[in-house]
Design an enzyme around this catalytic site. Structure first.
Site, PDB file in Angstrom:
ATOM      1  N   ASP A   1      -1.620  -4.392  -2.959  1.00 29.61           N
ATOM      2  CA  ASP A   1      -2.467  -5.579  -2.800  1.00 29.61           C
ATOM      3  C   ASP A   1      -3.136  -5.541  -1.420  1.00 29.61           C
ATOM      4  OD1 ASP A   1      -3.407  -8.415  -2.795  1.00 29.61           O
ATOM      5  OD2 ASP A   1      -2.247  -8.503  -4.636  1.00 29.61           O
TER       6      ASP A   1
ATOM      7  N   HIS B   1      -6.023  -3.517  -1.375  1.00 28.69           N
ATOM      8  CA  HIS B   1      -7.203  -4.347  -1.620  1.00 28.69           C
ATOM      9  C   HIS B   1      -7.970  -4.687  -0.344  1.00 28.69           C
ATOM     10  CE1 HIS B   1      -5.337  -5.894  -5.662  1.00 28.69           C
ATOM     11  NE2 HIS B   1      -5.444  -4.588  -5.599  1.00 28.69           N
TER      12      HIS B   1
END
Ligand SMILES: *[C@@H]1O[C@H](CO)[C@@H](O)[C@H](O)[C@H]1NC(C)=O
Ligand SMILES: *[C@@H]1O[C@H](CO)[C@@H](O)[C@H](O)[C@H]1NC(C)=O
Length: 389
Positions: free
Chosen positions: A219, A242
């Site tokens: 993430d 991310h």
């Protein structure tokens, strides 16, 4: 009469000091509390939680004039159930983690009513140094559940350095309601497809400094949530993951703010999104005074993005009247390659456009820019952003 009382007092005083434990004779000098001396097995299997609690109590209650140290020695692996290292302590505290800490798996996780969300929590501490060559292994490979790894809560002047963090079931390090937190030289890893395993998440905290840290997770490398201000994030390698994200802010109409964020010298390696600001439709508050500079993208998707329509890709994405206001965002010296069609995306709301967006010396190959409702300027930007002057 008087003389004899004084003599008696003198005698009692001499006697009592002779019987005091030797530790108390010195008011200065380091105190080190090794968890092995408190009964930790360090075999990676026995439950060492109580030994850590006892070692912490000794360290935190130490009356040494200089900082007390809790030592987790190398060469051993310590199995810990959810644990809170709570303060305040009587002196400044060092925690040296040179060994490995491992978390319980899903069926082993033990805490009151199974309610705890965090594995290792540091609460209400001032002047805490956590360092060492050790590894903090959240054992998330077994479940990627909703348990956070390592959380700094209600604390001031916290230093975290040199450690390795891996496989937290959820975010690896949380910094929450704290001030003056310094993070340096960490390595944080989890597999690319592990859900919600943010590297470092900051919220309701001010004056947070993160540098020289390598983050590769499933993430956000670093996520910046509500109430964050005065952050300096520099010399970070990020990816897979991310990217570095402000937000998401304004979920369910909440008023949320982030400001005074400086991000520099970041290498984005194969991230989805690069430097991102994301806010929910219908929220309030602001994200402002944010600088991203000297960022290099190696094949990241959408290296630059502001998304005021964030909605997790599903329901309720319709245009609301209110939005978290995004303003005074600077992008400076951002170079490299971009994977995917869009390299720069500014998706801003109609009612609350993004304003004072400044771009200088941007060169991303290849890909196009996409924009709506953005005001600001650009200088030497490729791909050029049509909405900016
Ligand atoms: C812990 O490890 C570091 C780095 O390897 C080393 O410098 C330090 O002396 C060790 N600490 C202790 C108390 O053994
Ligand atoms: C941010 O931190 C870096 C590295 O420690 C430092 O060089 C820089 O001056 C800081 N920048 C700001 C704006 O505080």
């Amino acid at each position: 009469m008087k003389k004899s009382i004084i003599l008696l007092l003198l005698f009692v005083f001499t006697l009592s000091s002779a019987f005091l434990p030797s530790q108390c004779k010195h008011s200065s000098g380091d105190r080190t509390y090794n968890v092995l001396d408190f009964g930790a097995a360090g075999d990676g299997d026995s439950d060492d939680t109580q030994a850590f609690k006892d070692a912490w109590e000794a360290t935190c209650g130490s009356r040494a004039g200089s900082p007390a140290t809790m030592h987790v020695p190398s060469g051993s692996t310590f199995f810990l159930q959810p644990i809170v290292f709570a303060g305040p302590c009587t002196s400044d505290v060092n925690i040296v983690i040179n060994g490995t800490l491992i978390a319980p798996g899903p069926s082993q996780w033990k805490c009151k009513k199974n309610k705890c969300k965090q594995w290792i929590t540091f609460d209400k501490l001032n002047n805490l140094h956590i360092s060492g060559s050790g590894t903090i292994n959240g054992e998330g490979k077994k479940w990627w559940g909703c348990k956070e790894g390592f959380v700094i809560l209600h604390s001031n002047n916290v230093y975290i350095r040199d450690l390795a963090f891996m496989d937290s079931p959820q975010k690896h390090i949380g910094i929450d309601r704290s001030k003056w937190v310094y993070v340096t030289n960490l390595v944080i890893t989890a597999s690319e497809n592990s859900p919600n395993t943010d590297g470092i998440h900051i919220q309701r905290s001010q004056h947070v400094f993160i540098d020289h840290t390598h983050i590769a997770t499933g993430d956000d490398c670093i996520s910046i949530g509500d109430g964050s201000a005065y952050l300096n994030i520099s010399s970070i390698t990020c990816g897979p993951g991310h990217g570095i994200s402000v937000g998401s802010l304004g979920h369910n109409g909440a008023k949320e703010t982030v400001e005074h964020v400086y991000v520099s010298d970041v290498e984005l390696r194969g991230t989805s999104n690069g430097v991102r600001i994301k806010t929910w439709q219908g929220g309030r508050g602001h994200a402002r005074d944010i600088t991203f500079e000297r960022i290099t993208s190696y094949d990241s998707q959408r290296p630059i993005i502001i998304d005021q329509f964030y909605c997790n890709g599903h329901h309720n994405c319709k245009n609301h009247k209110s939005a978290v206001e995004v303003s005074n965002v600077r992008y400076n010296h951002i170079h490299g390659t971009s994977r995917g069609e869009i390299a720069v995306e500014f998706a801003c709301s109609e009612t609350v456009p993004c304003r004072d967006i400044y771009m200088n010396d941007i060169n991303l190959v290849s890909g196009v820019s996409s924009c709506q409702n953005v005001r600001g300027t650009q200088h030497e930007v490729s791909p050029s952003v049509p909405c900016l002057t």
